[in-house]
Design a protein around this motif. Structure first.
Motif, mmCIF file in Angstrom:
data_model
loop_
_atom_site.group_PDB
_atom_site.id
_atom_site.type_symbol
_atom_site.label_atom_id
_atom_site.label_comp_id
_atom_site.label_asym_id
_atom_site.label_seq_id
_atom_site.Cartn_x
_atom_site.Cartn_y
_atom_site.Cartn_z
ATOM 1 N N UNK A 33 0.770 -1.038 0.379
ATOM 2 C CA UNK A 33 -0.380 0.231 0.146
ATOM 3 C C UNK A 33 0.604 1.180 -0.058
ATOM 4 N N UNK A 34 1.792 1.417 0.641
ATOM 5 C CA UNK A 34 2.777 2.692 0.509
ATOM 6 C C UNK A 34 3.256 2.396 -0.364
ATOM 7 N N UNK A 35 4.484 1.732 -1.793
ATOM 8 C CA UNK A 35 3.795 1.721 -2.640
ATOM 9 C C UNK A 35 3.782 2.727 -3.829
ATOM 10 N N UNK A 37 0.202 4.157 -2.733
ATOM 11 C CA UNK A 37 0.442 5.563 -2.214
ATOM 12 C C UNK A 37 1.571 6.919 -2.551
ATOM 13 N N UNK A 38 2.554 6.078 -2.362
ATOM 14 C CA UNK A 38 3.337 6.684 -3.114
ATOM 15 C C UNK A 38 3.427 7.560 -4.262
ATOM 16 N N UNK A 41 1.160 9.902 -4.227
ATOM 17 C CA UNK A 41 1.326 11.033 -4.057
ATOM 18 C C UNK A 41 2.345 11.858 -4.517
ATOM 19 N N UNK A 270 7.689 12.384 -2.003
ATOM 20 C CA UNK A 270 7.681 10.918 -3.043
ATOM 21 C C UNK A 270 7.743 11.701 -4.672
ATOM 22 N N UNK A 273 11.380 10.511 -4.638
ATOM 23 C CA UNK A 273 11.566 8.791 -4.406
ATOM 24 C C UNK A 273 11.368 8.596 -6.066
#
Lengths: 298, 280
Positions: A33-35, A37-38, A41, A270, A273
């Motif tokens: 999920x964070x991947x 999300x980023x 974002x 992000x 990133x």
């Protein structure tokens, strides 16, 4: 019967999922999920306390056209990678070749060469910074004692800070890659060397024609691993120089960290990133593409 | 290693091999020796030149005062807690999942596994920001639980165990099933005992990572009494930055647990790397 076998398959599936679920759930929530999300974002503006606002490609436009720090960080990342990787690779192979001889004290040498890899970076960095202290450190005391009047100011100088960090990285990591190489060298058949020396091949010719081709898959693997490791690294800069002096050792991952956790610009961080991700994806794709060819070499 | 008799190297060449190795070994050891030596000196002698390797009057008190200046012991305790919890959780969940991926057939297996494959190359640095925001929203920052959950479910753990489980013959499992063992029973009584080397590798990797991790705790933990040993060491270094002798004592203390483990389990450290390295 059909119904029975169907319920049996269902039972089997349920059992299988019960095995996977604990890890999958954690992995999904805390990594997957964070991947995603980023990724989302990176197209948004979101500063601490504010609303999330979709701004399309604005983050990337700002990064490429206005953010001087981004370009410096990218340049430093490449500098760090381009020097660290070949030096580590060469030293690791050199050490592995030495270690592959019938040695007394092999375990001792292996332990000593490998230990820095598992030692805490914070502890080691503290020692290095003291050793390379520009005013009082033993390294500069020795340099001055042998007649060098103005020894480098190491981590305190914009020119020497990066080489100092590279030195620390190589020193800490080479033992690990030496062991990977050593395992590969032990798989090379002795007969090849014997035949070659009967034909009068010199040591260098043996290296070029036997050792190097035989360890090429390993070299490739190490190369990819090292590139990814240097691309993403920033803890070493944080601990030693805080990215300084100025921005001399600020790398991409450090820039992400600063933008997010110091300036609280989560959207923009992000987006940076994503550049790091793109660099790593390229390396990974190269690896996938060539891996088959290289491993069939073995 | 086995056939050393074939690689005949002349004594002169072997001499140079030893010289080169000894020089490299010194390069690796000298910083540690200097660290220990300095940790036993008076502050004024740390940078004295020429270097005095064995302090005349060892200042053992350096090792006493450091615990009072910064709560290093709390750091040790916290790190141990994080390390043990993460390692156990990771071992259980990833070997559990790996068993299904390696030995069971079910719908969606390859799709789910693909998700693991695709994310394995993505470093934490790429998603640490949204991850931190998510953790903040559910109140898992500045807590040990947050770090444990963040580190316990890794694709690498699943990969490692799966690769090992694949090598266990399926006939063995079939026989166990006929004997009436459930899948859970097979996992516990057959797979785990058979895969001790993989378990050792996973434990050691997880331990060293967790013990040495700096950025994770730095970002997540802000309360002093929750901080890990690495953060404590860092704190010492910034608060008493001119106190080199004591900093070196603290650094030595922080290195000892990994050193002990390394000395006793060196084989597993090395074998883990060698096998994962060759297979790529």
């Amino acid at each position: 019967m059909d119904k029975k076998s169907k319920s049996l398959t269902r039972r089997k599936t349920l059992v299988a999922y019960s095995f996977i679920l604990p890890n999958l759930l954690g992995f999904f929530i805390f990594t997957f999920v964070p991947i995603v999300f980023s990724l989302l974002l990176s197209f948004c503006e979101w500063n601490s306390g504010g609303e999330i606002k979709f701004i399309g490609l604005d983050n990337f436009i700002r990064m490429f056209s206005k953010d001087n720090s981004f370009w410096i960080a990218l340049k430093n990342t490449i500098y760090y990678t381009v020097v660290t990787v070949p030096v580590t690779l060469a030293l690791a192979l050199f050490l592995a070749i030495l270690m592959n001889k019938p040695l007394k004290g092999r375990v001792f040498f292996r332990s000593v060469l490998f230990f820095p890899y598992v030692a805490s970076l914070v502890a080691i960095a503290v020692v290095w910074m003291a050793l390379f202290n520009p005013d009082r450190g033993p390294v500069n005391s020795i340099l001055m004692a042998i007649g060098i009047e103005n020894p480098p100011r190491w981590a305190a100088s914009t020119t020497w800070a990066m080489p100092t960090i590279i030195g620390l990285t190589v020193w800490k990591g080479m033992g690990y890659y030496m062991i990977v190489y050593l395992a590969a060298l032990q798989g090379v058949s002795r007969d090849l060397y014997e035949a070659a020396s009967l034909d009068g091949a010199t040591r260098w010719q043996q290296f070029v024609n036997i050792t190097w081709p035989c360890v090429t898959p390993t070299t490739f693997y190490i190369l990819m691993m090292l590139i990814v490791a240097t691309f993403k690294s920033y803890d070493i800069m944080y601990i030693t120089t805080q990215g300084g002096p100025g921005e001399a050792t600020k790398v991409l991952a450090y820039h992400i960290y600063n933008t997010a956790f110091v300036s609280s610009q989560f959207g923009y961080a992000s987006a940076i990133a994503m550049i790091l991700l793109a660099m790593i994806v390229v390396i990974t794709l190269i690896q996938f593409k060539f891996e088959k060819r290289f491993t069939s070499y073995l | 290693m086995a056939d050393s008799k074939v690689g005949v190297t002349s004594p002169i060449k072997m001499f140079f091999v030893y010289v080169a190795l000894i020089i490299m070994a010194c390069v690796m050891l000298v910083p540690f020796v200097w660290m220990i030596s300095s940790s036993l000196k008076l502050e004024k002698d740390v940078f004295a030149f020429p270097i005095q390797w064995i302090p005349e009057d060892p200042q053992w008190s350096n090792y006493q005062v450091i615990w009072e200046k910064v709560p290093l012991l709390t750091g040790f305790f916290n790190t141990t807690k994080l390390t043990v919890c993460t390692t156990i959780l990771q071992l259980v969940t990833s070997s559990f999942a790996a068993y299904a991926f390696a030995k069971l057939e079910f719908k969606g297996r390859d799709t789910i596994f693909m998700m693991y494959v695709l994310t394995i190359a993505i470093p934490w640095q790429v998603y640490m920001v949204p991850q931190f925001i998510m953790m903040t929203n559910v109140g898992l920052t500045d807590s040990h639980l947050g770090i444990i959950l963040m580190h316990a479910f890794t694709a690498t753990g699943v990969f490692l165990m799966r690769q090992f489980f694949m090598g266990v013959p399926t006939e063995l499992l079939e026989a166990a099933r006929i004997d009436g063992l459930s899948e859970y029973g097979i996992w516990a009584k057959l797979m785990l005992p058979l895969s001790k080397p993989a378990i050792a590798t996973l434990c050691i990797t997880s331990f060293t990572f967790e013990w040495n991790d700096f950025m994770g705790p730095l970002i997540y933990l802000s309360t002093t009494n929750k901080k890990t040993i690495q953060l404590m060491l860092r704190m010492f270094n910034t608060q008493y930055s001119s106190n080199y002798a004591q900093i070196m004592a603290a650094a030595t203390v922080a290195l000892i647990p990994v050193l002990i483990l390394f000395v006793f389990l060196q084989r597993y450290f090395v074998e883990g790397i060698a096998t994962s390295g060759i297979k790529g």
